[in-house]
Design a protein around this motif. Structure first.
Motif, PDB file in Angstrom:
ATOM      1  N   VAL A  41       4.076   5.905  -5.677  1.00  0.00           N
ATOM      2  CA  VAL A  41       4.328   6.009  -7.135  1.00  0.00           C
ATOM      3  C   VAL A  41       3.066   6.290  -7.924  1.00  0.00           C
ATOM      4  N   GLY A  42       1.883   5.963  -7.372  1.00  0.00           N
ATOM      5  CA  GLY A  42       0.628   6.320  -8.018  1.00  0.00           C
ATOM      6  C   GLY A  42       0.170   5.431  -9.144  1.00  0.00           C
ATOM      7  N   SER A  43       0.801   4.255  -9.316  1.00  0.00           N
ATOM      8  CA  SER A  43       0.342   3.345 -10.361  1.00  0.00           C
ATOM      9  C   SER A  43       0.776   1.926 -10.039  1.00  0.00           C
ATOM     10  N   ILE A  44      -0.019   0.952 -10.552  1.00  0.00           N
ATOM     11  CA  ILE A  44       0.288  -0.466 -10.327  1.00  0.00           C
ATOM     12  C   ILE A  44       1.561  -0.868 -11.065  1.00  0.00           C
ATOM     13  N   SER A  45       1.735  -0.383 -12.300  1.00  0.00           N
ATOM     14  CA  SER A  45       2.898  -0.793 -13.102  1.00  0.00           C
ATOM     15  C   SER A  45       4.208  -0.345 -12.459  1.00  0.00           C
ATOM     16  N   LYS A  46       4.273   0.908 -12.005  1.00  0.00           N
ATOM     17  CA  LYS A  46       5.494   1.406 -11.373  1.00  0.00           C
ATOM     18  C   LYS A  46       5.739   0.710 -10.033  1.00  0.00           C
ATOM     19  N   ALA A  47       4.658   0.475  -9.296  1.00  0.00           N
ATOM     20  CA  ALA A  47       4.794  -0.205  -8.010  1.00  0.00           C
ATOM     21  C   ALA A  47       5.288  -1.627  -8.209  1.00  0.00           C
ATOM     22  N   ALA A  48       4.811  -2.306  -9.253  1.00  0.00           N
ATOM     23  CA  ALA A  48       5.233  -3.678  -9.530  1.00  0.00           C
ATOM     24  C   ALA A  48       6.736  -3.738  -9.800  1.00  0.00           C
ATOM     25  N   GLY A  78      -5.267   8.760 -14.794  1.00  0.00           N
ATOM     26  CA  GLY A  78      -3.917   9.216 -14.496  1.00  0.00           C
ATOM     27  C   GLY A  78      -3.170   8.357 -13.492  1.00  0.00           C
ATOM     28  N   GLY A  79      -3.863   7.379 -12.901  1.00  0.00           N
ATOM     29  CA  GLY A  79      -3.183   6.518 -11.933  1.00  0.00           C
ATOM     30  C   GLY A  79      -4.081   6.157 -10.759  1.00  0.00           C
ATOM     31  N   MET A  80      -3.508   6.138  -9.564  1.00  0.00           N
ATOM     32  CA  MET A  80      -4.240   5.709  -8.374  1.00  0.00           C
ATOM     33  C   MET A  80      -3.954   6.668  -7.212  1.00  0.00           C
ATOM     34  N   LEU A  81      -5.007   6.997  -6.493  1.00  0.00           N
ATOM     35  CA  LEU A  81      -4.872   7.869  -5.328  1.00  0.00           C
ATOM     36  C   LEU A  81      -5.335   7.118  -4.080  1.00  0.00           C
ATOM     37  N   PRO A  82      -4.569   7.186  -3.008  1.00  0.00           N
ATOM     38  CA  PRO A  82      -4.962   6.476  -1.787  1.00  0.00           C
ATOM     39  C   PRO A  82      -6.210   7.093  -1.160  1.00  0.00           C
ATOM     40  N   LEU A  83      -7.136   6.241  -0.743  1.00  0.00           N
ATOM     41  CA  LEU A  83      -8.318   6.680  -0.023  1.00  0.00           C
ATOM     42  C   LEU A  83      -8.024   6.687   1.482  1.00  0.00           C
ATOM     43  N   HIS A  84      -9.045   7.034   2.257  1.00  0.00           N
ATOM     44  CA  HIS A  84      -8.848   7.163   3.705  1.00  0.00           C
ATOM     45  C   HIS A  84      -8.287   5.879   4.321  1.00  0.00           C
ATOM     46  N   VAL A  99       0.838  -1.205   0.000  1.00  0.00           N
ATOM     47  CA  VAL A  99       0.000   0.000   0.000  1.00  0.00           C
ATOM     48  C   VAL A  99       0.872   1.254   0.000  1.00  0.00           C
ATOM     49  N   GLN A 100       1.962   1.223   0.759  1.00  0.00           N
ATOM     50  CA  GLN A 100       2.877   2.347   0.833  1.00  0.00           C
ATOM     51  C   GLN A 100       3.492   2.651  -0.532  1.00  0.00           C
ATOM     52  N   VAL A 101       3.982   1.618  -1.199  1.00  0.00           N
ATOM     53  CA  VAL A 101       4.647   1.805  -2.500  1.00  0.00           C
ATOM     54  C   VAL A 101       3.660   2.288  -3.555  1.00  0.00           C
ATOM     55  N   ILE A 102       2.478   1.679  -3.634  1.00  0.00           N
ATOM     56  CA  ILE A 102       1.480   2.098  -4.623  1.00  0.00           C
ATOM     57  C   ILE A 102       1.090   3.555  -4.402  1.00  0.00           C
ATOM     58  N   SER A 103       0.953   3.935  -3.152  1.00  0.00           N
ATOM     59  CA  SER A 103       0.586   5.323  -2.838  1.00  0.00           C
ATOM     60  C   SER A 103       1.680   6.293  -3.262  1.00  0.00           C
ATOM     61  N   MET A 144       7.856  -7.618  -8.928  1.00  0.00           N
ATOM     62  CA  MET A 144       6.832  -8.613  -9.281  1.00  0.00           C
ATOM     63  C   MET A 144       6.102  -8.129 -10.521  1.00  0.00           C
ATOM     64  N   SER A 145       5.346  -9.031 -11.151  1.00  0.00           N
ATOM     65  CA  SER A 145       4.637  -8.658 -12.369  1.00  0.00           C
ATOM     66  C   SER A 145       3.412  -7.812 -12.021  1.00  0.00           C
ATOM     67  N   GLN A 146       2.971  -7.033 -13.009  1.00  0.00           N
ATOM     68  CA  GLN A 146       1.804  -6.180 -12.789  1.00  0.00           C
ATOM     69  C   GLN A 146       0.553  -6.990 -12.468  1.00  0.00           C
ATOM     70  N   PRO A 147       0.269  -8.094 -13.204  1.00  0.00           N
ATOM     71  CA  PRO A 147      -0.923  -8.893 -12.879  1.00  0.00           C
ATOM     72  C   PRO A 147      -0.888  -9.459 -11.454  1.00  0.00           C
ATOM     73  N   THR A 148       0.314  -9.887 -11.018  1.00  0.00           N
ATOM     74  CA  THR A 148       0.434 -10.450  -9.666  1.00  0.00           C
ATOM     75  C   THR A 148       0.120  -9.402  -8.611  1.00  0.00           C
ATOM     76  N   LEU A 149       0.648  -8.184  -8.804  1.00  0.00           N
ATOM     77  CA  LEU A 149       0.395  -7.114  -7.837  1.00  0.00           C
ATOM     78  C   LEU A 149      -1.081  -6.720  -7.839  1.00  0.00           C
ATOM     79  N   SER A 150      -1.690  -6.672  -9.036  1.00  0.00           N
ATOM     80  CA  SER A 150      -3.115  -6.326  -9.135  1.00  0.00           C
ATOM     81  C   SER A 150      -3.970  -7.335  -8.365  1.00  0.00           C
ATOM     82  N   LYS A 151      -3.621  -8.629  -8.505  1.00  0.00           N
ATOM     83  CA  LYS A 151      -4.372  -9.675  -7.795  1.00  0.00           C
ATOM     84  C   LYS A 151      -4.188  -9.562  -6.284  1.00  0.00           C
ATOM     85  N   ARG A 152      -2.960  -9.272  -5.865  1.00  0.00           N
ATOM     86  CA  ARG A 152      -2.696  -9.137  -4.427  1.00  0.00           C
ATOM     87  C   ARG A 152      -3.499  -7.986  -3.828  1.00  0.00           C
TER      88      ARG A 152
END
Length: 299
Positions: A16-23, A54-60, A10-14, A28-36
């Protein structure tokens, strides 16, 4: 169930703002991270991120995980270090916290004895107030705390041993003009004391409530937690300072400092505190054994 790898994800995705960059960052692969991430959100029953082009933004919920995750990781690091310390006395680290008075009375003698017997244990010595030392010991940031605690201030879940107690006195240099203010009753009044600048450490909250009302008005012109510096300044100026009588025994004996007679009475006390789970760690046990020998010998 949420674990440390989920918090890191959760920290890394928040960040970098995207699944691909976080992967990429998590190797790890993008599909694996998406499933996790999907499994985690499903198990929690809520969404952690707002997805948009544009990517992903962390919610509360994600922000809550990150804010509390720092404490979780700190606790895990403390557990890991604690388990390593349990293994032997030949290596590792020992974190000790002391009050400024204890530091001057007992250290570095205790540390030198300890390092002679445990040459590969790395020691970190922190000098701080009693309130802060209690906080550090409860956090697991220090293994042993020795400071100006009152018995009533020590939580029941900590192991404690009385170290030393003494009367708190005020001192000045020989020939100080305050000594000319001694009254017929043989003491210097608090009013006369207030004429002169004073230097000393900040007063612990647990002691403030026991001070006479007149004395609560006196605040150090120079706040200094180092008694060596305070005594040096007092010995060559009109500053006065105060503290446990044992702290000034040497200077009073050689005449460089003089005890100021007052009708002010107050006791200073100190304790050694340890968490129950740390008491049998070899390095902690060895340190406490050496420190205890100084208590019985009265230095």
């Amino acid at each position: 169930m949420l674990d440390s790898t989920d918090i890191n994800m959760v920290q890394v995705i928040s960040e970098v703002g995207s699944i691909s960059k976080a992967a990429e960052m998590l190797n790890m692969s993008q599909p694996t991270l998406s499933k996790r991430l999907a499994r985690l959100e499903s198990s929690l029953g809520l969404s952690l991120f707002h997805r948009y082009n544009g990517g992903m933004l962390p919610l509360h919920a994600a922000n809550f995980i990150m804010e509390n995750g720092i404490q979780v990781q700190s606790k895990l690091n403390s557990i890991h270090r604690h388990l390593k310390m349990l293994s032997n006395l030949e290596e590792g680290t020992l974190n000790i916290g002391v009050g400024p008075i204890i530091e001057q009375i007992y250290f570095p003698k205790v540390l030198l004895d300890f390092t002679e017997e445990t040459s590969n244990v790395r020691i970190t010595l922190t000098t701080d107030s009693g309130e802060r030392l209690l906080q550090l010991i409860q956090e697991g940031s220090i293994d042993v705390g020795i400071g100006p605690f009152r018995k009533s201030d020590i939580p029941e879940d900590l192991i404690s041993r009385s170290v030393q107690s003494a009367n708190i006195i005020l001192v000045c240099r020989s020939g100080h003009p305050v000594l000319d203010d001694i009254k017929g009753n043989g003491v210097v009044s608090l009013l006369d004391l207030s004429k002169y600048p004073n230097i000393g450490p900040s007063t612990p909250d647990s002691y403030k409530e026991h001070l006479p009302e007149e004395f609560k008005k006196f605040r150090p012109l120079i706040t200094c937690e180092n008694y060596m510096s305070s005594k040096s300044i007092v010995s060559c100026s009109d500053y006065i300072t105060g503290g446990p009588e044992i702290l000034f025994e040497k200077e009073i004996r050689n005449g460089s400092l003089v005890k100021i007679p007052t009708n002010f009475t107050m006791q200073w006390s100190s304790f050694c505190i340890v968490r129950p789970e740390s008491i049998n760690i070899p390095s902690v046990k060895k340190f406490l054994d050496i420190f205890s020998s100084y208590l019985t010998s009265n230095l």
